[in-house]
Design a protein around this motif. Structure first.
Motif, PDB file in Angstrom:
ATOM      1  N   ASP A 146      -6.165   3.515  -1.571  1.00  0.00           N
ATOM      2  CA  ASP A 146      -4.699   3.553  -3.282  1.00  0.00           C
ATOM      3  C   ASP A 146      -4.547   4.817  -3.790  1.00  0.00           C
ATOM      4  O   ASP A 146      -3.835   5.095  -4.282  1.00  0.00           O
ATOM      5  CB  ASP A 146      -4.303   2.868  -3.246  1.00  0.00           C
ATOM      6  CG  ASP A 146      -3.293   1.761  -2.136  1.00  0.00           C
ATOM      7  OD1 ASP A 146      -2.182   1.923  -1.498  1.00  0.00           O
ATOM      8  OD2 ASP A 146      -3.228   0.290  -2.171  1.00  0.00           O
TER       9      ASP A 146
ATOM     10  N   ILE B  14      -4.217   8.601  -2.924  1.00  0.00           N
ATOM     11  CA  ILE B  14      -2.786   8.786  -2.474  1.00  0.00           C
ATOM     12  C   ILE B  14      -2.178   8.960  -3.252  1.00  0.00           C
ATOM     13  O   ILE B  14      -1.713  10.016  -3.563  1.00  0.00           O
ATOM     14  CB  ILE B  14      -2.400   7.527  -0.834  1.00  0.00           C
ATOM     15  CG1 ILE B  14      -3.196   7.872   0.129  1.00  0.00           C
ATOM     16  CG2 ILE B  14      -1.098   7.479  -1.163  1.00  0.00           C
ATOM     17  CD1 ILE B  14      -3.149   6.750   0.963  1.00  0.00           C
TER      18      ILE B  14
ATOM     19  N   PRO C  51       0.608  -1.416  -0.253  1.00  0.00           N
ATOM     20  CA  PRO C  51       0.184   0.197  -0.120  1.00  0.00           C
ATOM     21  C   PRO C  51       1.289   1.332   0.075  1.00  0.00           C
ATOM     22  O   PRO C  51       1.863   1.030   0.905  1.00  0.00           O
ATOM     23  CB  PRO C  51      -1.003   0.081   0.944  1.00  0.00           C
ATOM     24  CG  PRO C  51      -0.025  -1.117   1.915  1.00  0.00           C
ATOM     25  CD  PRO C  51       1.235  -1.834   1.064  1.00  0.00           C
ATOM     26  N   MET C  52       0.436   2.336  -0.476  1.00  0.00           N
ATOM     27  CA  MET C  52       1.210   3.416  -0.629  1.00  0.00           C
ATOM     28  C   MET C  52       1.337   3.980   0.532  1.00  0.00           C
ATOM     29  O   MET C  52      -0.114   4.074   1.445  1.00  0.00           O
ATOM     30  CB  MET C  52       0.376   4.441  -1.617  1.00  0.00           C
ATOM     31  CG  MET C  52      -0.137   4.112  -2.747  1.00  0.00           C
ATOM     32  SD  MET C  52       0.089   5.526  -3.706  1.00  0.00           S
ATOM     33  CE  MET C  52       1.352   6.524  -4.711  1.00  0.00           C
ATOM     34  N   ARG C  53       2.454   4.684   0.841  1.00  0.00           N
ATOM     35  CA  ARG C  53       2.294   4.992   2.213  1.00  0.00           C
ATOM     36  C   ARG C  53       2.947   6.764   1.760  1.00  0.00           C
ATOM     37  O   ARG C  53       3.456   7.006   1.177  1.00  0.00           O
ATOM     38  CB  ARG C  53       4.021   4.631   2.976  1.00  0.00           C
ATOM     39  CG  ARG C  53       3.493   3.583   3.147  1.00  0.00           C
ATOM     40  CD  ARG C  53       4.415   2.945   4.403  1.00  0.00           C
ATOM     41  NE  ARG C  53       4.524   4.088   5.443  1.00  0.00           N
ATOM     42  CZ  ARG C  53       3.718   3.290   6.795  1.00  0.00           C
ATOM     43  NH1 ARG C  53       1.574   2.921   6.372  1.00  0.00           N
ATOM     44  NH2 ARG C  53       3.577   4.301   7.490  1.00  0.00           N
TER      45      ARG C  53
ATOM     46  N   GLN D 209      -3.250   3.507   8.233  1.00  0.00           N
ATOM     47  CA  GLN D 209      -2.648   2.729   8.299  1.00  0.00           C
ATOM     48  C   GLN D 209      -1.255   2.533   7.040  1.00  0.00           C
ATOM     49  O   GLN D 209      -0.809   1.931   7.711  1.00  0.00           O
ATOM     50  CB  GLN D 209      -3.024   1.617   7.571  1.00  0.00           C
ATOM     51  CG  GLN D 209      -4.048   0.504   8.720  1.00  0.00           C
ATOM     52  CD  GLN D 209      -4.761  -0.597   8.187  1.00  0.00           C
ATOM     53  OE1 GLN D 209      -5.548  -0.280   6.643  1.00  0.00           O
ATOM     54  NE2 GLN D 209      -6.172  -1.102   8.995  1.00  0.00           N
ATOM     55  N   ARG D 210      -1.461   3.831   6.741  1.00  0.00           N
ATOM     56  CA  ARG D 210      -0.860   3.919   5.221  1.00  0.00           C
ATOM     57  C   ARG D 210       0.274   5.606   5.827  1.00  0.00           C
ATOM     58  O   ARG D 210       1.192   6.166   5.345  1.00  0.00           O
ATOM     59  CB  ARG D 210      -1.366   4.502   3.933  1.00  0.00           C
ATOM     60  CG  ARG D 210      -1.889   3.424   3.943  1.00  0.00           C
ATOM     61  CD  ARG D 210      -2.448   3.703   2.498  1.00  0.00           C
ATOM     62  NE  ARG D 210      -2.970   2.418   2.064  1.00  0.00           N
ATOM     63  CZ  ARG D 210      -3.523   2.053   1.997  1.00  0.00           C
ATOM     64  NH1 ARG D 210      -4.891   1.951   3.540  1.00  0.00           N
ATOM     65  NH2 ARG D 210      -3.727   0.517   1.283  1.00  0.00           N
TER      66      ARG D 210
END
Length: 191
Positions: free
Chosen positions: A125, A128, A12-14, A41-42
């Protein structure tokens, strides 16, 4: 040693380093709760609001670096939230989400400072990726663009809303017969 060549799920993108504050404004409580959890969570510092006044109050308290705003809110319009954020923090990056997409509101949102306009349901995602996209790069074209029939329907809906849902006035402005317009309005949106 055997190597597993099976493709793995993408990570997943952060959030990038720096200010990770984000405001999620949506009147759909289950949706905003799921989106908030995914953003937390990211690595984002998430605040939520369920309406225009709550969103504007959150911006006055502390303007976030990022925002995801639903276009249609129960007691108002997400454009008011975007405008308040733009005044409080001009460098904030805003993505507009909507289940009722049309070209006119997308253009208005971008003019007010939104960097992208996504149709619901959008996953974290996608949102983001839109928030983090380099402003100089163009967005990818949609996989399923609107058909000509859908664009026509969207235009009719826009004029209908601008005429305060007055069928006679809308028909006059669109130069169409009132009964024809009523039949179009009674149907579901084309794909």
């Amino acid at each position: 040693m055997l190597m597993d060549n099976a493709p793995s799920a993408p990570a997943p993108m952060r959030v990038p380093e720096g200010d990770a504050s984000i405001l999620l404004v949506d009147d759909d409580r289950p949706f905003v709760t799921r989106l908030a959890r995914a953003f937390e969570q990211r690595g984002f510092a998430v605040r939520t609001a369920e309406g225009v006044s709550e969103g504007v109050s959150a911006i006055r308290a502390q303007a976030p670096a990022y925002a995801v705003v639903d276009m249609r809110l129960g007691a108002g319009n997400g454009l008011d939230v975007i405008e308040a954020l733009r005044r409080a923090r001009p460098d904030a990056r805003v993505v507009v989400l909507t289940g009722y997409g049309n070209i006119a509101t997308a253009v208005t949102a971008v003019k007010l400072g939104a960097i992208d306009y996504l149709a619901k349901p959008a996953d974290a995602d996608e949102v983001i990726a839109a928030l983090m996209r380099d402003p100089d790069t163009k967005a990818e074209p949609p996989e399923n663009p609107m058909s000509a029939d859908r664009i026509r329907w969207e235009h009719i809906q826009r004029v209908y809303e601008l005429c305060d849902r007055n069928v006679s006035e809308t028909a006059r402005r669109l130069s169409m017969h009132r009964r024809t317009l009523q039949r179009i309005l009674a149907k579901r949106a084309p794909r």
